[in-house]
Design a protein around this motif. Structure first.
Motif, mmCIF file in Angstrom:
data_model
loop_
_atom_site.group_PDB
_atom_site.id
_atom_site.type_symbol
_atom_site.label_atom_id
_atom_site.label_comp_id
_atom_site.label_asym_id
_atom_site.label_seq_id
_atom_site.Cartn_x
_atom_site.Cartn_y
_atom_site.Cartn_z
ATOM 1 N N MET A 1 6.517 -44.871 32.892
ATOM 2 C CA MET A 1 6.831 -46.224 33.347
ATOM 3 C C MET A 1 7.668 -47.012 32.325
ATOM 4 N N LEU A 2 7.232 -46.993 31.060
ATOM 5 C CA LEU A 2 7.970 -47.751 30.055
ATOM 6 C C LEU A 2 9.211 -47.002 29.588
ATOM 7 N N GLY A 3 9.076 -45.700 29.412
ATOM 8 C CA GLY A 3 10.211 -44.910 28.954
ATOM 9 C C GLY A 3 11.196 -44.551 30.049
ATOM 10 N N GLY A 4 10.734 -44.506 31.291
ATOM 11 C CA GLY A 4 11.600 -44.098 32.395
ATOM 12 C C GLY A 4 11.950 -45.213 33.362
ATOM 13 N N TYR A 5 10.940 -45.758 34.026
ATOM 14 C CA TYR A 5 11.198 -46.759 35.062
ATOM 15 C C TYR A 5 11.869 -48.020 34.523
ATOM 16 N N LEU A 6 11.405 -48.496 33.347
ATOM 17 C CA LEU A 6 12.027 -49.711 32.799
ATOM 18 C C LEU A 6 13.504 -49.498 32.489
ATOM 19 N N ALA A 7 13.792 -48.365 31.854
ATOM 20 C CA ALA A 7 15.198 -48.068 31.532
ATOM 21 C C ALA A 7 16.021 -47.923 32.804
ATOM 22 N N ALA A 8 15.458 -47.275 33.809
ATOM 23 C CA ALA A 8 16.173 -47.119 35.075
ATOM 24 C C ALA A 8 16.439 -48.476 35.721
ATOM 25 N N GLY A 9 15.437 -49.343 35.731
ATOM 26 C CA GLY A 9 15.612 -50.675 36.310
ATOM 27 C C GLY A 9 16.677 -51.469 35.578
ATOM 28 N N LEU A 10 16.649 -51.372 34.258
ATOM 29 C CA LEU A 10 17.633 -52.085 33.439
ATOM 30 C C LEU A 10 19.050 -51.652 33.799
ATOM 31 N N MET B 1 21.219 -52.104 17.480
ATOM 32 C CA MET B 1 20.524 -51.650 16.280
ATOM 33 C C MET B 1 19.688 -52.778 15.663
ATOM 34 N N SER B 2 20.228 -53.979 15.632
ATOM 35 C CA SER B 2 19.480 -55.083 15.029
ATOM 36 C C SER B 2 18.272 -55.458 15.874
ATOM 37 N N GLY B 3 18.397 -55.373 17.194
ATOM 38 C CA GLY B 3 17.244 -55.641 18.052
ATOM 39 C C GLY B 3 16.130 -54.637 17.826
ATOM 40 N N GLN B 4 16.501 -53.378 17.718
ATOM 41 C CA GLN B 4 15.507 -52.339 17.479
ATOM 42 C C GLN B 4 14.900 -52.492 16.085
ATOM 43 N N ALA B 5 15.713 -52.812 15.091
ATOM 44 C CA ALA B 5 15.206 -53.025 13.733
ATOM 45 C C ALA B 5 14.278 -54.239 13.680
ATOM 46 N N LEU B 6 14.661 -55.306 14.375
ATOM 47 C CA LEU B 6 13.828 -56.501 14.451
ATOM 48 C C LEU B 6 12.469 -56.166 15.063
ATOM 49 N N ALA C 1 10.378 -54.178 12.677
ATOM 50 C CA ALA C 1 9.870 -54.979 11.560
ATOM 51 C C ALA C 1 8.780 -55.955 12.004
ATOM 52 N N LEU C 2 8.968 -56.618 13.151
ATOM 53 C CA LEU C 2 8.022 -57.644 13.592
ATOM 54 C C LEU C 2 6.886 -57.107 14.457
ATOM 55 N N GLY C 3 7.199 -56.116 15.298
ATOM 56 C CA GLY C 3 6.223 -55.632 16.276
ATOM 57 C C GLY C 3 4.904 -55.166 15.695
ATOM 58 N N PRO C 4 4.909 -54.288 14.701
ATOM 59 C CA PRO C 4 3.629 -53.810 14.171
ATOM 60 C C PRO C 4 2.744 -54.931 13.592
ATOM 61 N N ALA C 5 3.355 -55.941 13.012
ATOM 62 C CA ALA C 5 2.586 -57.019 12.399
ATOM 63 C C ALA C 5 2.214 -58.125 13.388
ATOM 64 N N ALA D 1 11.623 -50.313 22.303
ATOM 65 C CA ALA D 1 11.471 -48.923 21.870
ATOM 66 C C ALA D 1 10.490 -48.715 20.715
ATOM 67 N N PRO D 2 10.524 -49.501 19.650
ATOM 68 C CA PRO D 2 9.600 -49.241 18.543
ATOM 69 C C PRO D 2 8.140 -49.583 18.855
ATOM 70 N N ASN D 3 7.903 -50.264 19.952
ATOM 71 C CA ASN D 3 6.558 -50.768 20.245
ATOM 72 C C ASN D 3 6.040 -50.340 21.619
ATOM 73 N N LEU D 4 6.503 -49.186 22.103
ATOM 74 C CA LEU D 4 6.082 -48.726 23.433
ATOM 75 C C LEU D 4 4.572 -48.541 23.524
ATOM 76 N N SER D 5 3.961 -47.954 22.514
ATOM 77 C CA SER D 5 2.519 -47.708 22.559
ATOM 78 C C SER D 5 1.731 -49.010 22.587
#
Length: 171
Positions: free
Chosen positions: A30-39, A136-141, A144-148, A10-14
């Motif tokens: 695709m990322l916001g809809g299809y992936l969530a649907a598949g999951l 929550m910790s996965g999204q926070a992780l 924190a890590l994704g942008p860098a 979620a924090p790194n969709l773009s």
């Protein structure tokens, strides 16, 4: 650990969309809809199947089932990190759906085995809080890590944590 990969993208969709060559409209669809649907379309039936397997007499031991579900989740997370296309990512996230869907009924079966009936409601509540904390910790992780370091690294961190827990439970 087991639900930490649910929101890790979620924090790194773009960033993921750019990496996979998806435009803004495709990112959302695709990322916001299809992936969530598949999951969730894979996770729902997995929940039923794994829940039934956990409660079947003489079937696979619940501890073995727990290790397998954790390992499948780690494979889904690692495969997500290594995805070269949207199709690969979709398949990897669907594999994660098996783990995410199967973990809940399996944990409740384990609570039924291990916890005195007078404490099951309290322990079940703690389980729900733990799963929410994992999301929550996965999204926070990832935030924190994704942008860098890119959108892939958080998936690898979650994969290593899940595989490590599965191996620890085996010991």
């Amino acid at each position: 650990v087991c639900s930490s990969d649910q929101n890790v993208l979620a924090p790194n969709l773009s960033d993921c969309a750019r990496d996979l060559g998806l435009g803004p409209a495709d990112k959302d669809r695709m990322l916001g809809g299809y992936l969530a649907a598949g999951l969730f379309l894979v996770g729902g039936p997995a929940s039923i199947g794994i829940g039934a397997a956990a409660d079947a007499d003489g079937a696979v031991k619940r501890s073995t089932l727990l290790q397998t579900v954790l390992f499948l989740g780690s494979l889904g997370s690692a495969a997500s990190a290594l995805s070269a296309s949207f199709t690969h990512l979709f398949i990897a996230r669907s594999l994660s759906g098996v783990s995410l869907g199967g973990m809940l009924p399996l944990c409740f079966s384990l609570i039924g085995d291990l916890v005195d009936p007078s404490a099951r409601t309290r322990v079940s509540g703690h389980l729900g809080l733990g799963m929410m904390g994992g999301m929550m910790s996965g999204q926070a992780l990832a935030g924190a890590l994704g942008p860098a370091f890119g959108w892939r690294l958080p998936f690898m961190v979650v994969a290593i944590a899940s595989a490590s827990l599965a191996l620890y439970l085996r010991a």
